[in-house]
Scaffold this motif. Structure first.
Motif, short mmCIF file in Angstrom:
data_model
loop_
_atom_site.label_atom_id
_atom_site.label_comp_id
_atom_site.label_asym_id
_atom_site.label_seq_id
_atom_site.Cartn_x
_atom_site.Cartn_y
_atom_site.Cartn_z
N ALA A 1 36.58 48.78 45.31
CA ALA A 1 37.78 48.20 45.95
C ALA A 1 37.75 48.41 47.46
O ALA A 1 38.18 47.54 48.23
N ARG A 2 37.22 49.54 47.90
CA ARG A 2 37.17 49.84 49.33
C ARG A 2 36.31 48.80 50.06
O ARG A 2 36.69 48.28 51.11
N THR A 3 35.16 48.48 49.48
CA THR A 3 34.31 47.48 50.13
C THR A 3 34.95 46.10 50.07
O THR A 3 34.89 45.33 51.03
N CYS A 4 35.58 45.78 48.95
CA CYS A 4 36.27 44.48 48.85
C CYS A 4 37.26 44.35 50.01
O CYS A 4 37.28 43.34 50.72
N ARG A 5 38.04 45.39 50.18
CA ARG A 5 39.06 45.35 51.24
C ARG A 5 38.40 45.16 52.59
O ARG A 5 38.82 44.33 53.39
N ALA A 6 37.33 45.94 52.84
CA ALA A 6 36.65 45.86 54.14
C ALA A 6 36.09 44.45 54.37
O ALA A 6 36.00 44.00 55.51
N MET A 7 35.70 43.76 53.30
CA MET A 7 35.11 42.43 53.45
C MET A 7 36.15 41.32 53.36
O MET A 7 35.80 40.14 53.45
N GLY A 8 37.40 41.68 53.14
CA GLY A 8 38.43 40.65 53.00
C GLY A 8 38.38 39.94 51.66
O GLY A 8 38.83 38.80 51.53
N VAL A 9 37.82 40.61 50.66
CA VAL A 9 37.77 40.05 49.30
C VAL A 9 38.94 40.64 48.52
O VAL A 9 39.17 41.85 48.56
N ARG A 10 39.70 39.79 47.80
CA ARG A 10 40.80 40.32 46.99
C ARG A 10 40.24 41.04 45.77
O ARG A 10 39.27 40.58 45.16
N SER A 11 40.84 42.16 45.41
CA SER A 11 40.34 42.92 44.26
C SER A 11 41.38 42.96 43.15
O SER A 11 42.58 43.04 43.40
N VAL A 12 40.90 42.88 41.92
CA VAL A 12 41.77 42.91 40.75
C VAL A 12 41.36 44.11 39.89
O VAL A 12 40.21 44.20 39.46
N ALA A 13 42.30 45.01 39.66
CA ALA A 13 42.03 46.16 38.80
C ALA A 13 42.43 45.81 37.38
O ALA A 13 43.31 44.99 37.16
N VAL A 14 41.78 46.45 36.41
CA VAL A 14 42.26 46.42 35.03
C VAL A 14 42.48 47.87 34.63
O VAL A 14 41.81 48.76 35.15
N TYR A 15 43.45 48.10 33.78
CA TYR A 15 43.71 49.49 33.42
C TYR A 15 44.16 49.63 31.97
O TYR A 15 44.79 48.75 31.41
N SER A 16 43.82 50.79 31.41
CA SER A 16 44.25 51.11 30.04
C SER A 16 45.62 51.77 30.10
O SER A 16 46.09 52.15 31.17
N GLU A 17 46.20 51.95 28.93
CA GLU A 17 47.52 52.61 28.89
C GLU A 17 47.48 54.00 29.50
O GLU A 17 48.46 54.45 30.09
N ALA A 18 46.35 54.67 29.38
CA ALA A 18 46.25 56.03 29.94
C ALA A 18 46.18 56.00 31.46
O ALA A 18 46.39 57.02 32.12
N ASP A 19 45.86 54.85 32.03
CA ASP A 19 45.60 54.75 33.47
C ASP A 19 46.67 53.96 34.23
O ASP A 19 46.42 53.48 35.33
N ALA A 20 47.85 53.83 33.64
CA ALA A 20 48.87 52.96 34.23
C ALA A 20 49.16 53.32 35.69
O ALA A 20 49.44 52.45 36.50
N ASP A 21 49.05 54.60 36.02
CA ASP A 21 49.35 55.01 37.40
C ASP A 21 48.11 55.58 38.08
O ASP A 21 48.20 56.37 39.02
N ALA A 22 46.92 55.21 37.61
CA ALA A 22 45.69 55.80 38.14
C ALA A 22 45.40 55.31 39.56
O ALA A 22 45.90 54.27 39.99
#
Ligand code: ADP
Ligand code: ADP
Ligand code: MG
Length: 666
Positions: A18-39
């Motif tokens: 995600a850090r590199t995406c941001r630096a390059m101006g690329v939008r990033s999409v996270a996916v998360y499990s129930e255990a990671d809702a606030d990860a």
């Protein structure tokens, strides 16, 4: 250039991508499990979508859900990170079929390298050297045992589909072969759903040296030099470095050419790692190819100055490689230490728990931290227990290693067991410092790396005591701030404290061992009675857990983090987790209620407001003192009866004088 990338992973690698995406101006999409809702990775990306329950099978390995999110979020490409779906050829294919770029090699290349046996056949044809062994079809016991005899013991049985050191057995003698083969097969079947085995000569004291390769969609292939990952436990990497110590330029070039040939042989695209095993003579052999970004890629980034994730994204977008082989250089030396929630003393048993306090060294040009864990996060049983990767760089190996040791020392985690002290011992070991470590390093140096517990040093115990005493001071100060009379000595703990004797007995547990420190309050310090003698101690405790202590005039930097009754203390390379046996804060409340009142410094009594036998309410003014050119009104902390008044108006009082005593009433 890609517009939107879905990151099909979690933890530090998802954050790092995600850090590199941001630096390059690329939008990033996270996916998360129930255990990671606030990860952390959920917050690191521009969008975040739920994909299912905590078990990886239902979320991070759930191809349909991930592809569905990719479609709905408008992602053009999926970065799989490492682990999970990164080496899953079916997933790569499903992405392409859905019209979404898989940021990795073509499915065919993943398949070709997914079987170690098939990979070896391809590599042999490409002229890449192999370890003597067998990777053919005949899987019968008779045949394999015969081959083992031929190549000579010790031999290594490996799962062809294997990874992460699973399904691997070293066999030293013919009579052990059958049983080892059977158990390796069982493990491989259970882990990978396949029990094809291959045999290799077991090299004694070899080094693991791997080459980073990159290929674009236009037929260009380069390597970005090597990484040495010889420090391993159970065939798993612990500390990695680049460049490989002592590797000659000719060897580097030969290994680089072999790695490039390997990538070309399978029509490779993207980032890959060709792993070699190198014997004591410097001869190297192909082991396997990992068709993804490697956990330890940051050491390569540190010495080359390149962002490998940026290279991956560009290649996926169809851009040619940014540099030719000739234009690639490296400088200095880098190390990576994998910080895990695990207990080295219990055979590296993974630990779970909440990271209630987390102190990391400051990041700089020299120190990089890749992590997906923040203070308060939980290490669950569902995923890999890696907390972070600590990466350091400096101009040469010795300087980088010194940075590694210092950075590890500055690392403190409370709430779960970690391997940081173990990593520190490796980094400080003379054999490691001398360089040229082999894969038997941890086993060969067990006594030094797993030392018997030593008594807690006086310095560390003093730091623990100071932490407790200073935290109580801070609590008292906080109480005073919120009180009508901030000057009331009831809020003070430095000797205005209303107890019969101005000292406290502190108890700590170090395992079974009960450690006692008697702390006497003095005007400007504490006198600490420690096992080795008495020291004058004082210090400042900062909110982030740093403790600047002064012991008999000598300054020391320490870290102290408390989680419940557990106190993690480190002073330099000396670190312990102690249990606070008898928290001062708890004991003190009782003492205050039935205590008497002493003067911390010389002063004058300005007024006595009560007489013996009087009943006083909580907060009632008792006496007014002048000390240090200030007036202090002494008030009752709790309701009670005045038992003694020892001074009259105008009296001079000296340090430690008992001014009056109150018997508490319930
Ligand atoms: P994995 O897929 O689990 O990473 P590898 O084939 O890469 O399996 O081997 C993992 C580790 O096992 C290597 O890094 C090395 O330390 C050790 N190893 C592998 N092959 C041999 C061998 N022939 N002799 C000695 N050690 C080996
Ligand atoms: P490397 O040589 O890069 O360490 P490994 O094959 O040992 O490669 O594994 C890469 C990393 O991915 C390791 O940290 C491993 O624990 C993690 N990993 C592997 N498989 C999974 C998985 N299914 N889920 C989560 N993490 C995984
Ligand atoms: Mg490997």
């Amino acid at each position: 250039m890609l517009g939107t990338v879905l990151i099909a992973n979690r933890g530090e690698i998802a954050c790092r991508i995600a850090r590199t995406c941001r630096a390059m101006g690329v939008r990033s999409v996270a996916v998360y499990s129930e255990a990671d809702a606030d990860a952390a990775h959920v917050h690191a990306c521009d969008q975040a979508w739920p994909i299912g329950a905590a078990p990886a099978r239902e979320s991070y390995l759930n191809t349909e859900r991930i592809l569905d999110v990719a479609r709905r979020s408008g992602a053009e490409a999926i970065h799989p990170g490492y682990g999970f779906l990164s080496e899953n050829a079916d997933f790569a294919e499903a992405c392409e079929q859905a019209g979404i770029r898989f940021i990795g090699p073509p499915a065919a290349a993943i398949r070709a390298m997914g079987s170690k046996s098939a990979a070896k056949t391809i590599m042999a044809e490409a002229g890449v050297p192999l370890v003597p062994g067998y990777h053919g079809e005949d899987q019968s016991l008779e045949h394999l045992a015969g081959v083992a005899e031929e190549i000579g013991y010790p031999v290594l049985i490996k799962a062809s589909a294997g990874g992460g050191g699973k399904g691997m057995r070293r066999v030293d003698a013919p009579q052990d072969f059958e049983e080892a083969l059977r158990s390796a097969r069982r493990e491989s079947q259970a882990s990978f759903g396949d029990d094809t085995m291959l045999l290799e000569k077991y090299l004694l004291q070899p080094r693991h040296v791997e080459m980073q390769v990159f290929a674009d969609r236009h037929g260009n292939v380069v390597h970005l030099f090597e990484r040495d990952c010889s420090v391993q436990r159970r065939h798993q990497k612990v500390i990695e470095e680049a460049p490989a110590p002592g590797l000659g330029e000719a060897q580097r070039q030969a290994m680089g050419e072999a790695a490039v040939a390997a990538a070309r042989a399978i029509g490779y695209v993207g980032a890959g790692t060709v792993e070699f095993i190198m014997d004591a003579q410097g001869e190297f052999f192909f082991m396997e190819m990992n068709t993804r970004l490697q956990v330890e890629h940051p050491v390569t980034e540190m010495i080359t100055g390149e962002d490998l994730v940026a290279w991956q994204l560009d290649i996926a977008a169809g851009t040619p490689l940014p540099r030719s082989q000739e234009a690639l250089t490296f400088t200095g030396h880098a190390f990576e230490a994998r910080i895990y929630a695990e207990d080295p003393d219990r055979d590296f048993l993974p630990a779970i728990g909440t990271v209630s306090r987390l102190r990391m060294p400051a990041e700089s040009r020299h120190v990089r931290i890749d992590t997906g864990i923040r203070e308060g996060d939980t290490i669950s049983m569902h995923y890999d227990p890696m907390i972070a990767k600590l990466v350091v760089w400096d101009r040469d190996r010795a300087a980088a290693l010194q940075r590694l040791r210092r950075a590890l020392q500055a690392w403190t985690v409370a709430g779960t067991t970690t391997n940081t002290r173990f990593l520190e011992r490796i980094a400080a070991h003379p054999a490691f410092m001398a360089g040229g470590v082999d894969t038997s390093f941890i086993d060969s140096h067990r006594e030094a790396l797993f030392p018997a517990p030593t008594p807690v040093s006086d310095r560390l115990l003093a730091a623990a005591a100071l932490f407790e005493l200073l935290s109580v001071d801070q609590d008292a100060a906080a109480r005073a701030q919120g009180s009508a009379d901030p000057w009331s000595p009831w809020h003070s703990t430095d000797g205005w404290q209303p107890n019969s004797d101005n000292h406290h007995v502190l108890h700590f547990l170090d395992g079974e061992q009960d450690l006692t420190v008697v702390a006497h309050y003095r005007k400007d310090c504490f006198l600490l009675e420690l096992p080795g003698g008495t020291v004058r101690a004082n210090g400042t405790l900062y909110a982030d857990g740093r403790l600047r202590g002064v012991l008999d005039g000598v300054h020391m930097d320490a870290l102290a983090l408390q989680a419940g009754d557990r106190l993690s203390v480190s002073v330099g390379d000396d670190a312990r987790e102690l249990v606070i046996h008898d928290p001062l804060t708890v004991g003190m409340a009782d003492e205050i209620r039935e205590g008497s009142l002493t003067a911390p410094m010389p002063g004058t009594v300005l007024a006595v407001l009560v007489a013996e036998g009087d009943h006083v309410d909580e907060g009632a003014p008792l006496m007014v003192l002048e000390a240090m050119k200030m007036e202090h009104t002494i008030r009752a902390f709790a309701p009670g009866r005045v038992e003694n008044v020892n001074y009259r108006t105008g009296d001079q009082v000296s340090e430690g004088s008992v001014l009056l005593a109150i018997a508490a009433e319930d």
